[in-house]
Design a protein around this motif. Structure first.
Motif, mmCIF file in Angstrom:
data_model
loop_
_atom_site.group_PDB
_atom_site.id
_atom_site.type_symbol
_atom_site.label_atom_id
_atom_site.label_comp_id
_atom_site.label_asym_id
_atom_site.label_seq_id
_atom_site.Cartn_x
_atom_site.Cartn_y
_atom_site.Cartn_z
ATOM 1 N N GLN A 153 0.862 -1.186 0.000
ATOM 2 C CA GLN A 153 0.000 0.000 0.000
ATOM 3 C C GLN A 153 0.899 1.237 0.000
ATOM 4 N N PRO A 154 1.242 1.760 -1.189
ATOM 5 C CA PRO A 154 2.146 2.914 -1.249
ATOM 6 C C PRO A 154 1.547 4.187 -0.671
ATOM 7 N N ASN A 155 0.229 4.277 -0.581
ATOM 8 C CA ASN A 155 -0.416 5.498 -0.095
ATOM 9 C C ASN A 155 -0.287 5.578 1.434
ATOM 10 N N PRO A 156 0.455 6.555 1.982
ATOM 11 C CA PRO A 156 0.625 6.624 3.443
ATOM 12 C C PRO A 156 -0.683 6.916 4.175
ATOM 13 N N SER A 157 -1.567 7.713 3.566
ATOM 14 C CA SER A 157 -2.842 8.009 4.226
ATOM 15 C C SER A 157 -3.683 6.752 4.374
ATOM 16 N N ALA A 158 -3.676 5.910 3.346
ATOM 17 C CA ALA A 158 -4.427 4.654 3.420
ATOM 18 C C ALA A 158 -3.831 3.737 4.487
ATOM 19 N N ARG A 159 -2.495 3.727 4.622
ATOM 20 C CA ARG A 159 -1.869 2.891 5.655
ATOM 21 C C ARG A 159 -2.250 3.370 7.050
ATOM 22 N N ARG B 36 -11.480 -1.191 -0.259
ATOM 23 C CA ARG B 36 -10.984 -0.066 -1.048
ATOM 24 C C ARG B 36 -10.751 -0.530 -2.491
ATOM 25 N N THR C 208 -8.958 -0.802 -5.941
ATOM 26 C CA THR C 208 -7.569 -0.686 -6.363
ATOM 27 C C THR C 208 -7.452 0.313 -7.506
ATOM 28 N N ASN C 209 -6.224 0.766 -7.746
ATOM 29 C CA ASN C 209 -6.002 1.742 -8.819
ATOM 30 C C ASN C 209 -6.375 1.172 -10.181
#
Length: 384
Positions: free
Chosen positions: A46-52, A68, A70-71
């Motif tokens: 999960q590259p998105n820090p907010s999602a982590r 969620r 996915t892209n």
């Protein structure tokens, strides 16, 4: 007091044996590297820090993490909506639908990979840090306290023995008043009692320290089992990642074949609705499309078929190669023919290729002995 005096270098400290120190160092190294691997794997999945951060809060609150998109799935949704807006029957709309479907499959494969990696790899690492390592840390703190108690008892016994020896070695016999001798004798007896109490406390603290050291040692030796378990989890992570990338590769190969098969029809439809300017000739278009590859001469007519005929009406098996303009090409990758008009390819084989009028520039006619069919240019290395 004992801890402070040790830090100031004013008190002696009981040293652990070399094997025990090695176990402690190995445990600390395992904990530190497990934390780093866990954090970086979470970033990979999960590259998105907010999602982590959001997932972390949901886990701490003991609530289910919301699903969620996915892209890839989001891109597929946009492409499908764009195709419906532009017209699903147009060449661009058809291509958007095909690519969007592949993106949706890629997104689903990514979701499965993230789920598998989280269960088979991340969860065991977290369980070690939040379970076994916390237990080890707790027992190590208890062992530290037991050692401080032991060293404090050793220091107390040492002082009591020194005072007893001093009182016994220098009794006050020189005094004229007997009460001084009585006081000296009673002081020696008091220090003897103090020594006995200190020895008794030392035996108790030594027993507690030895027991706690054994408990801690057994926990530290269990790090070897932790390594074995993490090794198995690592194999499962690699296997799930391999399956994920294999699925993505297969999906993209299928998409490439579909786009290659329909590209001739799309080009033909585009030409029928908006013909190119008269000043632009097919060789010039081919040269502009493939600047790094020398242009293959195009035959003006074949059997009376004009240049404006689309590739979809050409049958490669019914045409003959031009007298000049054929070239040799080396196959870069294996290619499976989609229908009877295409030629299946094997990597590293040599074939003869040439162009036909009305063909899409991404395709050539390939010959291997008596076999003939369309081949994609991207799978070939044209030889000069």
């Amino acid at each position: 007091l004992q801890f402070t005096e040790e830090k100031l270098g004013q008190a002696e400290k009981t040293e652990l044996d070399a094997h025990f120190e090695n176990l402690l160092a190995r445990a600390d190294s395992t904990k530190n590297w497990t934390e780093k691997i866990l954090r970086q794997t979470e970033v990979l999945l999960q590259p998105n820090p907010s999602a982590r951060v959001e997932e972390f809060l949901y886990e701490k609150l003991d609530r289910k993490v919301p699903s969620r998109v996915t892209n890839g799935e989001l891109l597929a949704q946009y492409m499908t909506e764009a195709a419906n807006d532009f017209g699903p029957g147009t060449p661009y709309g058809k291509t958007l639908i095909k690519v969007g479907e592949t993106q949706r499959r890629l997104g689903a494969a990514e979701r499965d990979f993230i789920h598998s990696a989280s269960i088979n790899f991340l969860t065991p690492l977290r369980n070690f840090l939040e379970g076994d390592w916390r237990t080890i840390s707790k027992e190590r703190r208890i062992l530290q306290n037991r050692r401080l108690d032991l060293d404090a008892c050793k220091a107390r016994l040492k002082k009591a023995k020194a005072a007893e020896a001093k009182a016994a070695a220098v009794p006050d016999f020189q005094e004229t008043r007997p009460r001084n001798y009585v006081l000296s004798a009673s002081a020696s007896a008091l220090w003897s009692d103090e020594v006995e109490k200190a020895e008794h406390e030392l035996r108790l603290t030594q027993t507690e320290f030895d027991r706690q050291a054994e408990v801690t040692r057994l926990l530290l030796e269990g790090i070897s089992s932790t390594h074995v378990n993490h090794l198995r989890c690592l194999h499962e992570f690699v296997e799930s990642q391999t399956n994920y990338y294999a699925q993505c590769y297969q999906y993209m190969l299928d998409l490439q074949k579909q786009l290659g098969r329909f590209s001739g029809t799309f080009v033909g439809n585009a030409e029928s609705t908006s013909p190119p300017p008269a000043a632009t000739s097919p060789p010039a278009v081919a040269a502009a499309t493939l600047p790094a590859v020398p242009t293959i001469p195009v035959v003006p007519t074949i059997g009376g078929v004009p240049n404006t005929v689309a590739e979809s009406v050409l049958n490669p098996n019914e045409v003959k190669p031009p007298a000049s303009g054929t070239r040799k090409a080396r196959v870069l990758y294996d290619y499976e023919a989609a229908d009877s008009t295409e030629l299946a390819l094997l990597a590293d084989e040599m074939i003869t290729v040439y162009s036909l009028p009305g063909m899409d520039p991404d395709w050539l006619i390939g010959e291997r002995g008596n076999q003939k069919g369309k081949v994609p240019v991207t799978y070939l290395e044209l030889l000069s």
